[in-house]
Design a protein around this motif. Structure first.
Motif, short mmCIF file in Angstrom:
data_model
loop_
_atom_site.label_atom_id
_atom_site.label_comp_id
_atom_site.label_asym_id
_atom_site.label_seq_id
_atom_site.Cartn_x
_atom_site.Cartn_y
_atom_site.Cartn_z
N ARG A 245 24.42 -16.12 5.39
CA ARG A 245 23.87 -14.79 5.13
C ARG A 245 22.35 -14.78 5.36
O ARG A 245 21.79 -13.80 5.87
CB ARG A 245 24.18 -14.38 3.69
CG ARG A 245 25.65 -14.04 3.45
CD ARG A 245 25.81 -13.23 2.17
NE ARG A 245 27.21 -12.87 1.95
CZ ARG A 245 28.02 -13.49 1.12
NH1 ARG A 245 27.57 -14.52 0.40
NH2 ARG A 245 29.27 -13.10 0.98
N GLY A 248 21.23 -14.15 8.82
CA GLY A 248 21.42 -12.80 9.33
C GLY A 248 22.76 -12.57 10.01
O GLY A 248 22.93 -11.58 10.73
N LEU A 249 23.74 -13.45 9.77
CA LEU A 249 25.06 -13.25 10.37
C LEU A 249 25.74 -12.03 9.74
O LEU A 249 25.55 -11.74 8.56
CB LEU A 249 25.93 -14.49 10.16
CG LEU A 249 25.46 -15.78 10.83
CD1 LEU A 249 26.42 -16.92 10.52
CD2 LEU A 249 25.31 -15.60 12.34
N THR A 250 26.52 -11.34 10.53
CA THR A 250 27.23 -10.16 10.03
C THR A 250 28.33 -10.59 9.05
O THR A 250 28.82 -11.72 9.09
CB THR A 250 27.84 -9.37 11.19
OG1 THR A 250 28.81 -10.19 11.85
CG2 THR A 250 26.77 -8.93 12.18
N GLN A 251 28.73 -9.65 8.20
CA GLN A 251 29.77 -9.93 7.21
C GLN A 251 31.09 -10.30 7.89
O GLN A 251 31.79 -11.21 7.44
CB GLN A 251 29.96 -8.72 6.30
CG GLN A 251 31.02 -8.89 5.23
CD GLN A 251 30.66 -9.91 4.17
OE1 GLN A 251 29.53 -10.41 4.14
NE2 GLN A 251 31.61 -10.23 3.30
N GLY A 252 31.43 -9.60 8.97
CA GLY A 252 32.67 -9.91 9.68
C GLY A 252 32.68 -11.31 10.25
O GLY A 252 33.70 -12.02 10.18
N ARG A 253 31.54 -11.75 10.80
CA ARG A 253 31.46 -13.10 11.37
C ARG A 253 31.52 -14.15 10.27
O ARG A 253 32.16 -15.20 10.42
CB ARG A 253 30.16 -13.24 12.15
CG ARG A 253 30.04 -14.55 12.93
CD ARG A 253 28.76 -14.59 13.72
NE ARG A 253 28.64 -15.83 14.46
CZ ARG A 253 29.14 -16.04 15.66
NH1 ARG A 253 29.82 -15.07 16.26
NH2 ARG A 253 28.99 -17.20 16.29
N ILE A 254 30.88 -13.87 9.15
CA ILE A 254 30.91 -14.82 8.03
C ILE A 254 32.34 -14.97 7.51
O ILE A 254 32.82 -16.07 7.24
CB ILE A 254 29.97 -14.35 6.91
CG1 ILE A 254 28.51 -14.43 7.38
CG2 ILE A 254 30.17 -15.18 5.66
CD1 ILE A 254 27.53 -13.86 6.39
#
Length: 345
Positions: A245, A248-254
């Motif tokens: 997080r 800056g990774l997106t929630q979907g990618r995480i």
């Protein structure tokens, strides 16, 4: 010279890997045979410890139960021999893939099992895939949204499905979708007496499959959903998720790359152990829905004291469970390469 030595070293290492792989396969085969022999022995002891005499059942069905007929039947089917000799003969036949001869149906057990096995595999595979896929999706959604109304709804639904007996659920589904709404066929494997092309036949079998597969999958779906939810919540509090997080990774990618891949590991382990239980659970479902699989066959064999059929089905189910455990181990290694690294070290 150095290039020649390097190529020779690479060839030696490749040959060593081939030899190691061959020894590993040989060791696996030896263990597999030993496990099958032990399972066959235990099955034989358990089945023959049950009350009842197959000769008396066969004589009673033929309308005569005098001692001469009973003695003849026991001699014909080897029931007059001592217990150790019967066990030794049975294990010898198992090692040669001979599952014996049915007392009641007067046919080789292997032929009876091969006729019914595809229907059971179709039912259990469909129920397993549906339960695992939907359960993981629901558990992931509930875990990511823990504490919200959607999480509460999925949790309550999972508890209800887990607490519902499979036979009662099957009967209720028949009353609703077959009797009340007339959307799906209630019983059987395929519509009898109707000429269909291959595509129509596939659709007809699929329609007959919906209710039994749903009934069988319900309880396992609830287990996988609850387990996935708990695992997702645990993984979400790990440091590497906080790092992802922070990058800056997106929630979907995480969720897809980090949370799900790590949270699904315990689910795969439990699913592999319970895949064999699906085969056993199919006995009840096949009886309720008149599904022509191994469950229905073993139920009839139990009532008729048809020992060879019972032993053959138990052995086949045991082999299926062993193969599923090996498949689970392979999938686990694909999902988590660290397992292969620890094994290699």
């Amino acid at each position: 010279m150095s290039e020649v030595a390097a190529s020779e070293g690479q060839g030696d290492r490749a040959g060593g890997r081939v030899v190691a792989a061959g020894l590993a396969v040989l060791g696996w085969l030896v263990k597999f045979v030993m496990v099958v022999v032990v399972i066959a022995t235990v099955n034989f002891m358990l089945v023959h410890a049950a009350p009842g005499d197959p000769a008396q059942v066969m004589a009673g069905q033929s309308g005569a139960a005098d001692e001469k007929l009973l003695a003849q039947l026991r001699a014909d089917y080897g029931l007059d021999k001592s217990y150790p000799i019967q066990l030794a003969n049975y294990l010898g036949r198992v090692l040669t893939l001979d599952l014996g001869y049915s007392y009641r149906q007067q046919r080789p057990v292997r032929d009876l099992i091969l006729e019914r096995l595809p229907a059971t595999l179709l039912l259990t595979a469909t129920a397993f895939i549906a339960a695992l896929t939907i359960g993981v999706m629901l558990g992931l959604f509930a875990g990511v949204r823990a504490g919200r109304w959607s999480d509460t709804f999925i949790t309550i639904l999972s508890l209800l499905m887990y607490a519902t007996p499979v036979f009662w659920l099957g009967l209720m589904l028949v009353l609703l979708f077959s009797v009340k709404l007339d959307w799906l066929p209630a019983f059987g494997y395929v519509t009898i007496g109707v000429e269909m092309n291959p595509l129509q036949r596939i659709g007809d079998v699929a329609a007959h499959l919906v209710l039994p597969a749903t009934s069988l999958a319900a309880i396992y779906l609830a287990i996988y959903a609850r387990l996935t939810r708990a695992s997702v919540i645990e993984v979400m509090h790990q440091d590497f998720i906080k790092t992802a997080r922070a990058k800056g990774l997106t929630q979907g990618r995480i969720v897809a790359r980090h949370i799900l891949r790590n949270a699904i590991l315990p689910v795969v382990t439990v699913a592999g152990m319970q895949a064999g239980a699906l085969v056993g659970g199919a006995v009840v479902i096949e009886t309720v829905f008149a599904w022509p699989g191994l469950g229905r066959l073993i139920y009839d064999a139990l009532l008729q004291r048809d020992y060879p059929v019972m032993l053959g089905i138990f052995l086949v189910m045991s082999v299926i469970v062993i193969m599923l455990n090996l498949l689970t181990d392979a999938i686990y290694r694909v999902i988590d390469p660290r397992v292969s690294m620890r094994t290699a070290s």
